[in-house]
Design a protein around this motif. Structure first.
Motif, mmCIF file in Angstrom:
data_model
loop_
_atom_site.group_PDB
_atom_site.id
_atom_site.type_symbol
_atom_site.label_atom_id
_atom_site.label_comp_id
_atom_site.label_asym_id
_atom_site.label_seq_id
_atom_site.Cartn_x
_atom_site.Cartn_y
_atom_site.Cartn_z
ATOM 1 N N VAL B 389 0.837 -1.197 0.000
ATOM 2 C CA VAL B 389 0.000 0.000 0.000
ATOM 3 C C VAL B 389 0.871 1.245 0.000
ATOM 4 O O VAL B 389 1.796 1.351 0.795
ATOM 5 C CB VAL B 389 -0.934 0.002 1.226
ATOM 6 C CG1 VAL B 389 -1.663 1.331 1.363
ATOM 7 C CG2 VAL B 389 -1.937 -1.134 1.104
ATOM 8 N N GLY B 390 0.558 2.145 -0.892
ATOM 9 C CA GLY B 390 1.317 3.387 -0.968
ATOM 10 C C GLY B 390 1.469 3.806 -2.415
ATOM 11 O O GLY B 390 0.721 3.364 -3.285
ATOM 12 N N GLN B 391 2.452 4.643 -2.644
ATOM 13 C CA GLN B 391 2.682 5.123 -4.010
ATOM 14 C C GLN B 391 2.959 3.974 -4.970
ATOM 15 O O GLN B 391 2.430 3.919 -6.071
ATOM 16 C CB GLN B 391 3.890 6.072 -4.029
ATOM 17 C CG GLN B 391 3.638 7.417 -3.407
ATOM 18 C CD GLN B 391 4.843 8.328 -3.589
ATOM 19 O OE1 GLN B 391 5.982 7.917 -3.407
ATOM 20 N NE2 GLN B 391 4.588 9.573 -3.951
ATOM 21 N N THR B 416 -4.062 -1.879 3.730
ATOM 22 C CA THR B 416 -3.245 -2.398 4.820
ATOM 23 C C THR B 416 -1.787 -2.530 4.417
ATOM 24 O O THR B 416 -1.427 -3.416 3.637
ATOM 25 C CB THR B 416 -3.768 -3.784 5.253
ATOM 26 O OG1 THR B 416 -5.158 -3.665 5.537
ATOM 27 C CG2 THR B 416 -3.021 -4.286 6.463
ATOM 28 N N MET B 417 -0.940 -1.642 4.917
ATOM 29 C CA MET B 417 0.503 -1.808 4.708
ATOM 30 C C MET B 417 0.930 -3.117 5.356
ATOM 31 O O MET B 417 0.418 -3.492 6.412
ATOM 32 C CB MET B 417 1.280 -0.660 5.356
ATOM 33 C CG MET B 417 1.204 0.653 4.614
ATOM 34 S SD MET B 417 1.910 1.999 5.602
ATOM 35 C CE MET B 417 3.666 1.612 5.509
ATOM 36 N N GLY B 441 6.846 -1.015 -0.751
ATOM 37 C CA GLY B 441 7.629 0.172 -0.433
ATOM 38 C C GLY B 441 8.527 -0.160 0.747
ATOM 39 O O GLY B 441 8.335 -1.184 1.417
ATOM 40 N N GLY B 443 8.548 1.221 3.520
ATOM 41 C CA GLY B 443 7.778 1.280 4.771
ATOM 42 C C GLY B 443 6.988 0.003 5.009
ATOM 43 O O GLY B 443 7.183 -0.700 6.002
ATOM 44 N N GLY B 444 6.102 -0.297 4.082
ATOM 45 C CA GLY B 444 5.220 -1.451 4.248
ATOM 46 C C GLY B 444 5.967 -2.769 4.305
ATOM 47 O O GLY B 444 5.552 -3.692 5.012
ATOM 48 N N MET B 447 6.629 -3.949 7.599
ATOM 49 C CA MET B 447 5.503 -4.280 8.478
ATOM 50 C C MET B 447 5.225 -5.781 8.541
ATOM 51 O O MET B 447 4.455 -6.218 9.392
ATOM 52 C CB MET B 447 4.254 -3.523 8.061
ATOM 53 C CG MET B 447 4.326 -2.068 8.461
ATOM 54 S SD MET B 447 2.705 -1.376 8.686
ATOM 55 C CE MET B 447 3.106 0.322 9.026
ATOM 56 N N ASN B 471 11.299 6.989 2.056
ATOM 57 C CA ASN B 471 10.266 7.735 2.782
ATOM 58 C C ASN B 471 8.932 7.018 2.643
ATOM 59 O O ASN B 471 8.805 6.081 1.857
ATOM 60 C CB ASN B 471 10.177 9.190 2.302
ATOM 61 C CG ASN B 471 9.847 9.313 0.826
ATOM 62 O OD1 ASN B 471 8.799 8.855 0.381
ATOM 63 N ND2 ASN B 471 10.750 9.919 0.053
ATOM 64 N N LEU B 472 7.984 7.450 3.432
ATOM 65 C CA LEU B 472 6.631 6.900 3.332
ATOM 66 C C LEU B 472 5.925 7.701 2.252
ATOM 67 O O LEU B 472 5.224 8.674 2.519
ATOM 68 C CB LEU B 472 5.928 6.993 4.692
ATOM 69 C CG LEU B 472 6.683 6.284 5.829
ATOM 70 C CD1 LEU B 472 5.992 6.498 7.175
ATOM 71 C CD2 LEU B 472 6.820 4.787 5.542
ATOM 72 N N GLY B 473 6.184 7.277 1.017
ATOM 73 C CA GLY B 473 5.914 8.106 -0.143
ATOM 74 C C GLY B 473 4.502 8.645 -0.243
ATOM 75 O O GLY B 473 4.314 9.828 -0.548
ATOM 76 N N MET B 474 3.518 7.816 -0.016
ATOM 77 C CA MET B 474 2.155 8.292 -0.249
ATOM 78 C C MET B 474 1.758 9.378 0.746
ATOM 79 O O MET B 474 1.106 10.347 0.383
ATOM 80 C CB MET B 474 1.169 7.119 -0.183
ATOM 81 C CG MET B 474 -0.227 7.496 -0.610
ATOM 82 S SD MET B 474 -0.267 8.313 -2.221
ATOM 83 C CE MET B 474 -0.653 6.931 -3.287
HETATM 84 C C1 LIG Z 1 -0.942 -0.342 8.494
HETATM 85 C C2 LIG Z 1 -0.953 1.014 7.884
HETATM 86 N N1 LIG Z 1 -0.443 2.063 8.557
HETATM 87 C C3 LIG Z 1 -0.434 3.292 7.993
HETATM 88 C C4 LIG Z 1 -0.943 3.501 6.742
HETATM 89 C C5 LIG Z 1 -0.945 4.889 6.125
HETATM 90 N N2 LIG Z 1 -0.127 4.916 4.915
HETATM 91 C C6 LIG Z 1 -0.646 4.787 3.681
HETATM 92 S S1 LIG Z 1 0.497 4.793 2.479
HETATM 93 C C7 LIG Z 1 1.737 5.028 3.588
HETATM 94 C C8 LIG Z 1 3.165 5.143 3.147
HETATM 95 C C9 LIG Z 1 3.692 3.876 2.617
HETATM 96 O O1 LIG Z 1 5.087 3.986 2.485
HETATM 97 P P1 LIG Z 1 5.929 2.891 1.743
HETATM 98 O O2 LIG Z 1 5.541 1.532 2.207
HETATM 99 O O3 LIG Z 1 7.359 3.234 1.846
HETATM 100 O O4 LIG Z 1 5.421 2.991 0.246
HETATM 101 P P2 LIG Z 1 5.491 4.243 -0.776
HETATM 102 O O5 LIG Z 1 4.264 5.056 -0.580
HETATM 103 O O6 LIG Z 1 6.734 5.012 -0.438
HETATM 104 O O7 LIG Z 1 5.534 3.605 -2.104
HETATM 105 C C10 LIG Z 1 1.229 5.092 4.881
HETATM 106 C C11 LIG Z 1 2.045 5.309 6.087
HETATM 107 C C12 LIG Z 1 -1.496 2.363 6.091
HETATM 108 N N3 LIG Z 1 -2.063 2.456 4.885
HETATM 109 N N4 LIG Z 1 -1.466 1.148 6.671
#
Ligand SMILES: Cc1ncc(C[n+]2csc(CCOP(=O)(O)OP(=O)(O)O)c2C)c(N)n1
Lengths: 156, 561
Positions: B389-391, B416-417, B441, B443-444, B447, B471-474
């Protein structure tokens, strides 16, 4: 707008909770819940009173029906409904006020349950709006305790 | 026949054709886990975290359509699954979760590792059971599978006290499942189908808006037949991707917040939207009153409570997507959509997705869009793509060309990340699956990073792609656009060395930081046997475009660079 919904639900662990949670989780009002056995074994009839516009009620009816243990959901329209609620009231009433209280209870066709030197306990049944009226009228006394069951309703 | 609770469960799982269960042991499931040692035809896949067990079961179910099964212990084991269950619930994924519970006599005493799992899981399950009488267990198991897989699918949880796992009962499975309150969706009402077709025939700018329900119903072929017969363009939601091949001329790609310009434009201009198995999520509609403002709406869904929930429709049809599409396909014939399709064609030409090919990319710059396009070009749609989940999830949705139904596994509704890696684990247990590629990403990925252990121990052939933007891109993107680039908690300059981490789990890995290295790395990964990780060091300032900001409408679309 007030709406009365009648729900037949299997008497199983968690069934009641699912019905009530539907309202809390979606932020809907639940003004009263009255539940107990009904004409079918192992099934409870719940009468739910809620408020909301017609769209919201339509959605609630569908969501209720989606609950696995819910057998039947009915939106009861006022003119097709027989409903009744019970109210138990204990008011502070010494000798001086006793007659006045009893007269009122009688006027509402209530029944005396208990009486002692300082209080009178009675029950009154009726529509929710009648009981609202009762509550108001008796507010001129000191109400020591009051309990309302919420409306039970069936189709005419 | 006398059987103990554990034997009853194993029998039920086999009767349901379950080949593997995802689980994690603990005090309240020792008897049940032990029983697995007596059966060679069903395996217990031990993951590294209970949340991952649920996501793995979910990934398996998304890909195959068959329910994934989870077994975990009481208390923390059970609560750890909740995020995974909620993820499945939101996206209507069939799943069975069996949680151990403390012994029957001590339930309610705050015994060691006791949690009110029935209460905690109620809002995130389609249905749940606490079994207190072993004689009910066979029936409960049958009902659970039935409820999880019929109608609108969803997770069903069974809480089973540990003492019942060893006690015996002669209770048999029932001949016929009877759940009086549980209705299955009706067959599509042919008068309504006819009406829907009449409305379609009269429309001059029709669009099919296809959601995850079509994938869940395996209705891709029926969709294609209808769309082709009447020549209606098709847009899908994130979960509807692959229901129609995205290289089909009638496919407009994804709609919504990060959907294609063309798809959103077509919805905006359409005079008839036919929504099938979609639920008008706010990530799709933006401002609801301005969503498809000129269109009459037909909404087909097997859950009556979805119809008129968000948007008032002109025709609501309660039916299974496959059934409806098959029936309307029979009536359909070519309508005069030529001018409409021509208009769409020119919009498409003038508004392509922001594109980063090798030539345009600056030296030293690595764009995620390019990486994903290269994967897409190499795999030609023959893949199970799992995204987190994210960008990167949105880049995958935009730049990977999905050609098969159920080929994009992603957490849509809950977002859900941590979903992707364990879901990819689950997907690997589908027979005859295509290459599994997991996009995360930085970040995820962290997790559920512990699932590298599961990947290793079962030698799962997953290509794990970490798109590392440090970074937490989204969230950073929202901060850039709407919060003055104030990066509260979104920068991760100290993100770990993921290649080293993979190596720690004995999984080979490599890092790619230059565009020239992308294709060789992909080729190496796709020919590799067993798991492999590639970390791509991507441009930390990449933004996902186009974008219709939350609560806005088509005219507010940001097309981007
Ligand atoms: C469990 C959970 N916590 C927080 C979020 C909020 N959230 C949505 S996208 C995101 C950033 C994700 O970062 P990354 O995994 O690095 O992916 P990117 O967006 O950089 O591709 C966050 C923190 C979420 N969706 N799920």
């Amino acid at each position: 707008m007030k709406h009365v919904i009648s729900v037949l639900v299997e008497d199983r662990i968690g069934a009641l909770a699912r019905v009530v949670e539907l309202f809390t989780s979606r932020g809907y009002n639940l003004e009263s819940v009255c539940t107990g056995e009904c004409e079918r074994k192992g099934v409870h009839r719940m009468t739910l009173v809620t408020t909301g516009d017609d769209d919201k009620i339509r959605l609630i009816l569908k969501l209720l029906k989606n609950i696995v243990y819910v057998w039947e959901v009915r939106h009861l329209k006022p003119h097709q409904t027989i409903s009744l609620e019970l109210m138990l009231v204990k008011v502070q009433a010494g000798v001086a006020q006793r007659t006045q209280v009893l007269t009122l209870v009688q006027a509402y066709q209530g029944n005396l349950i208990e009486m002692n030197h300082e209080s009178v306990t009675f029950e009154i049944a009726g529509s929710a709006s009648k009981l609202d009226g009762v509550a108001e009228v008796f507010s001129e006394f000191t109400i020591l305790e009051m309990a309302r069951t919420g409306e039970a309703a069936i189709h005419k | 026949m006398e059987r103990n609770g554990s034997q009853i469960i194993l029998q039920a799982l086999k009767d349901q054709g379950v080949g593997q269960v995802f689980g994690y042991p603990g005090g309240c499931v020792i008897p049940l886990f032990d029983e697995f040692l007596n059966h060679s035809d069903i395996s217990l896949i031990r993951v590294a975290h209970e949340q991952a067990a649920a996501h793995a079961a979910d990934g398996f179910a998304r890909l195959t359509g068959r329910p994934g099964v989870v077994i975990v212990t009481s208390g923390p084991g059970a609560t750890n699954t909740i995020t995974g269950i909620a993820t499945a619930m939101t996206d209507s994924i069939p799943m069975i979760i069996i949680t151990g519970q403390v012994r029957t006599p001590v339930i309610g005493t705050n015994a060691f590792q006791e949690t009110n799992v029935i209460g905690v899981s109620r809002p995130v399950t389609k249905h749940n059971y606490l079994v207190k009488d072993l004689n009910n267990l066979p029936r409960v198991l049958q009902e659970a599978f039935y409820i999880a897989t019929t109608g609108r699918p969803g997770p069903v949880l069974i809480d089973l006290p540990v003492d019942l796992q060893s006690l015996t009962s002669s209770a048999e499975f029932v001949e016929k499942i009877e759940i009086p309150g549980y209705d299955l969706p009706p067959k599509a009402d042919l008068r309504q189908v006819k009406k829907a077709w009449e409305m379609t025939r009269m429309a001059s700018r029709p669009v099919l808006y296809i959601g995850g329900g079509v994938n869940l119903a395996h209705a891709g072929e029926d969709l294609l037949r209808f769309a082709e017969a009447a020549e209606i363009p098709v847009t899908t939601t994130l979960l509807g991707q692959g229901a129609i091949s995205e290289d089909h001329p009638l496919s407009l790609g994804m709609l919504g917040m990060h959907g294609t310009y063309t798809a959103n434009w077509a919805m905006h201009r359409s005079d008839l939207v036919i929504a099938v198995g979609a639920r008008f999520d706010d990530r799709v509609t933006g401002k609801v009153e301005r969503f498809a403002p000129l269109a009459q709406m037909i909404h087909v869904d097997l859950d009556p409570s979805e119809i008129n929930k968000i948007k008032k429709v002109h025709l609501g049809v309660v039916a299974d997507a496959k059934d409806f599409l098959a029936e309307i396909g029979k009536l359909a014939h070519k309508v005069d959509s030529e001018p409409w399709l021509e208009e769409i064609k020119s919009i498409r030409q003038n508004h392509p997705l922001p594109n980063y090919d090798q030539a345009k990319m600056k030296v030293g710059e690595l764009r995620p869009e390019f990486v994903i396009q290269e994967f897409s070009r190499h795999l030609k749609g023959k893949a199970v793509v799992v995204s987190d989940v994210g960008q990167h999830q949105m880049f995958v949705a935009q730049h990977f060309t999905f050609t098969q139904q159920r080929s994009h596994l992603t957490s849509g509704g809950l977002g859900t990340m941590g979903f992707a890696l364990p879901a990819a684990v689950g997907a690997c247990f589908a027979e005859g699956h295509e290459q599994v590629v997991c996009f995360c990403g930085d970040g995820g990925f962290q997790m559920n990073i512990q699932e590298l252990a599961t990947v290793r121990s079962y030698n799962l052939p997953i290509v794990i792609v970490v798109l590392n933007n440090k970074n937490l891109g989204m969230v950073k993107q929202w901060q850039d656009l709407f919060w003055d680039s104030r990066y509260a908690s979104t920068l991760s300059p100290d993100a770990p060395d993921f290649v080293k981490i993979a190596e720690g789990y004995s999984i080979p890995g490599s890092r790619v930081g230059k565009k020239e290295e992308v294709v060789p790395a992909i080729e190496r990964a796709l020919t590799h046997q067993g798991p492999i990780l590639i970390e791509f060091m991507i441009d930390p300032h990449s933004m996902v475009y186009p974008m219709i900001p939350a609560g806005k409408e088509f005219k507010d679309i940001i097309e981007g660079a």
